[in-house]
Design an enzyme around this catalytic site. Structure first.
Site, mmCIF file in Angstrom:
data_model
loop_
_atom_site.group_PDB
_atom_site.id
_atom_site.type_symbol
_atom_site.label_atom_id
_atom_site.label_comp_id
_atom_site.label_asym_id
_atom_site.label_seq_id
_atom_site.Cartn_x
_atom_site.Cartn_y
_atom_site.Cartn_z
ATOM 1 N N ASP A 5 -58.814 2.745 46.915
ATOM 2 C CA ASP A 5 -57.352 1.602 47.835
ATOM 3 C C ASP A 5 -57.907 3.527 49.141
ATOM 4 O OD1 ASP A 5 -57.410 -0.473 46.583
ATOM 5 O OD2 ASP A 5 -55.571 -0.041 45.774
ATOM 6 N N LYS B 266 -53.262 -3.352 37.260
ATOM 7 C CA LYS B 266 -53.375 -1.607 38.600
ATOM 8 C C LYS B 266 -53.311 -0.811 37.680
ATOM 9 C CE LYS B 266 -54.595 -2.559 42.814
ATOM 10 N NZ LYS B 266 -53.754 -2.061 44.395
HETATM 11 N N1 LIG Z 1 -54.808 -3.405 53.338
HETATM 12 C C1 LIG Z 1 -55.038 -3.279 52.160
HETATM 13 O O1 LIG Z 1 -56.044 -3.379 51.723
HETATM 14 C C2 LIG Z 1 -53.654 -3.234 51.090
HETATM 15 C C3 LIG Z 1 -54.273 -2.506 49.518
HETATM 16 C C4 LIG Z 1 -53.192 -2.286 48.801
HETATM 17 C C5 LIG Z 1 -52.015 -3.515 48.907
HETATM 18 N N2 LIG Z 1 -51.521 -4.014 50.503
HETATM 19 C C6 LIG Z 1 -50.836 -4.507 50.626
HETATM 20 O O2 LIG Z 1 -49.712 -3.747 50.847
HETATM 21 C C7 LIG Z 1 -48.279 -4.339 50.124
HETATM 22 C C8 LIG Z 1 -47.154 -3.388 49.360
HETATM 23 O O3 LIG Z 1 -48.526 -3.848 47.838
HETATM 24 P P1 LIG Z 1 -48.312 -2.228 46.680
HETATM 25 O O4 LIG Z 1 -49.640 -3.135 46.271
HETATM 26 O O5 LIG Z 1 -47.804 -1.479 47.004
HETATM 27 O O6 LIG Z 1 -46.714 -3.076 46.341
HETATM 28 P P2 LIG Z 1 -45.544 -3.167 45.207
HETATM 29 O O7 LIG Z 1 -46.439 -2.004 44.259
HETATM 30 O O8 LIG Z 1 -45.116 -4.667 44.537
HETATM 31 O O9 LIG Z 1 -44.340 -2.489 46.701
HETATM 32 C C9 LIG Z 1 -44.169 -2.956 46.925
HETATM 33 C C10 LIG Z 1 -42.787 -1.791 48.016
HETATM 34 O O10 LIG Z 1 -42.734 -3.067 49.532
HETATM 35 C C11 LIG Z 1 -41.206 -2.461 49.499
HETATM 36 N N3 LIG Z 1 -41.261 -4.265 49.965
HETATM 37 C C12 LIG Z 1 -40.932 -5.279 49.442
HETATM 38 N N4 LIG Z 1 -40.057 -6.034 50.131
HETATM 39 C C13 LIG Z 1 -39.812 -5.458 50.989
HETATM 40 C C14 LIG Z 1 -39.158 -6.148 51.419
HETATM 41 N N5 LIG Z 1 -38.743 -7.323 52.456
HETATM 42 N N6 LIG Z 1 -38.465 -5.389 53.008
HETATM 43 C C15 LIG Z 1 -38.924 -3.672 52.594
HETATM 44 N N7 LIG Z 1 -39.148 -3.603 51.705
HETATM 45 C C16 LIG Z 1 -39.948 -4.074 50.555
HETATM 46 C C17 LIG Z 1 -40.667 -2.521 47.959
HETATM 47 O O11 LIG Z 1 -39.501 -1.593 48.263
HETATM 48 P P3 LIG Z 1 -38.659 -1.622 46.217
HETATM 49 O O12 LIG Z 1 -39.193 -0.616 45.440
HETATM 50 O O13 LIG Z 1 -37.389 -1.103 46.756
HETATM 51 O O14 LIG Z 1 -38.578 -2.562 45.484
HETATM 52 C C18 LIG Z 1 -41.686 -1.601 47.281
HETATM 53 O O15 LIG Z 1 -42.001 -0.072 47.843
HETATM 54 C C19 LIG Z 1 -49.276 -5.654 50.166
HETATM 55 O O16 LIG Z 1 -48.539 -6.674 51.547
HETATM 56 C C20 LIG Z 1 -50.290 -5.982 49.837
HETATM 57 O O17 LIG Z 1 -50.629 -6.828 50.288
HETATM 58 C C21 LIG Z 1 -53.051 -3.950 51.671
#
Ligand SMILES: NC(=O)c1ccc[n+]([C@@H]2O[C@H](COP(=O)([O-])OP(=O)(O)OC[C@H]3O[C@@H](n4cnc5c(N)ncnc54)[C@H](OP(=O)(O)O)[C@@H]3O)[C@@H](O)[C@H]2O)c1
Length: 252
Positions: free
Chosen positions: A83, A47
């Site tokens: 998004d 992305k």
């Molecule tokens: N519903 C939808 O359409 C949609 C769209 C986009 C994303 N999502 C979901 O949103 C989530 C995040 O996506 P993203 O693209 O933002 O991923 P990302 O860029 O990899 O960011 C992940 C985030 O989650 C935190 N994190 C990961 N594991 C954790 C844990 N065990 N405890 C606390 N914090 C944790 C990370 O913290 P650190 O910074 O400390 O590593 C970071 O802030 C995913 O589950 C994804 O499936 C859903």
């Protein structure tokens, strides 16, 4: 979802998932310039990396710092992001009544979409992430004013009218929750939104529901970001229900 949408509008189209190695991203994008292609979606880790390869980036994608949708315009590739709008539409459909402060948990790509949408809506934002420096960087890079909390223990939860989990905590794990404190008391009538959609009812949402808060699952965002991308590719709108019906059974 997209194949159901093609069927709905009677267009002979197909949406396919393709695995692309990060080192092959630029080369793979050349395929999108061919006349039989409408565009593409991107997921992690492409992305952000895709930005230098595109001919044009819409302001929403530039602000969020991530492109989730590419649209082919003749031989040019335009990047956008659906998004943030997908998130906001699903939040409003989920019965959120704007109130209090919006607290965002997480500071990755999904958090950036939420920050964009909620700051555009004029809400006061707080953000808490496992790595607090990342939360501050997010706000700085998006030029959004907000308060960063290093730990959840410090958050005055009683002022929170919207709690949004954008972290991956709870993904494919019904035991896990992004909360590191016992379920807090929020404003009365508050909404709890979880972007994690697998499982659909995460531990966070189940607990919020038990406490009597309004809850919204991440499936609406998934559907609306897809619907908005489809509209950009084909120029035709499809009811969200068509895409929802196609995806709902896969996300129990
Ligand atoms: N519903 C939808 O359409 C949609 C769209 C986009 C994303 N999502 C979901 O949103 C989530 C995040 O996506 P993203 O693209 O933002 O991923 P990302 O860029 O990899 O960011 C992940 C985030 O989650 C935190 N994190 C990961 N594991 C954790 C844990 N065990 N405890 C606390 N914090 C944790 C990370 O913290 P650190 O910074 O400390 O590593 C970071 O802030 C995913 O589950 C994804 O499936 C859903």
């Amino acid at each position: 979802m997209h194949n159901a949408a093609f069927q709905h509008i009677g267009m002979k189209g197909v949406y396919q998932a393709v695995d692309i190695e990060p080192s092959c991203l630029g080369k793979s994008l050349l395929r999108l310039k061919e006349p039989d292609v409408l565009g593409a979606n991107l997921s992690l880790p492409h992305k952000e990396a895709v930005v230098p390869f595109l001919d044009e980036i819409e302001p929403v994608a530039r602000r969020i710092g991530a492109v989730n949708t590419i649209i082919r315009k003749d031989s040019k590739l335009l990047g956008t992001n659906t998004d943030a709008d997908g998130f906001y539409q699903s939040l409003m459909e989920g019965g959120y009544q704007p109130q209090g402060i919006a607290l965002i948990l997480g500071a990755g790509g999904a958090a950036r979409a939420a920050v964009h949408a909620l700051s555009q809506a004029g809400l006061t934002l707080w953000i808490q992430n496992r790595t607090p420096e990342r939360a501050q960087q997010l706000l700085d890079s998006m030029q959004v004013e907000g308060r960063v909390f290093a730990t959840q223990q410090e958050v005055p939860f009683s002022e929170v009218g919207l709690l949004v989990n954008t972290s991956s905590a709870g993904l494919s794990n019904l035991q896990e929750t992004p909360l590191t404190v016992p379920f807090p008391e929020l404003q009365s009538g508050a909404t709890v939104y979880d972007m994690v959609y697998k499982p659909l009812y995460t531990r966070l949402l189940l607990e919020a529901n038990e406490q009597g808060y309004n809850t919204v699952t991440g499936i609406g965002m998934l559907v609306h970001q897809a619907r908005l991308a489809f509209e950009r590719w084909t120029g035709q709108s499809v009811p969200a229900s068509v895409m929802f019906d196609a995806v709902k059974d896969t996300l129990q």
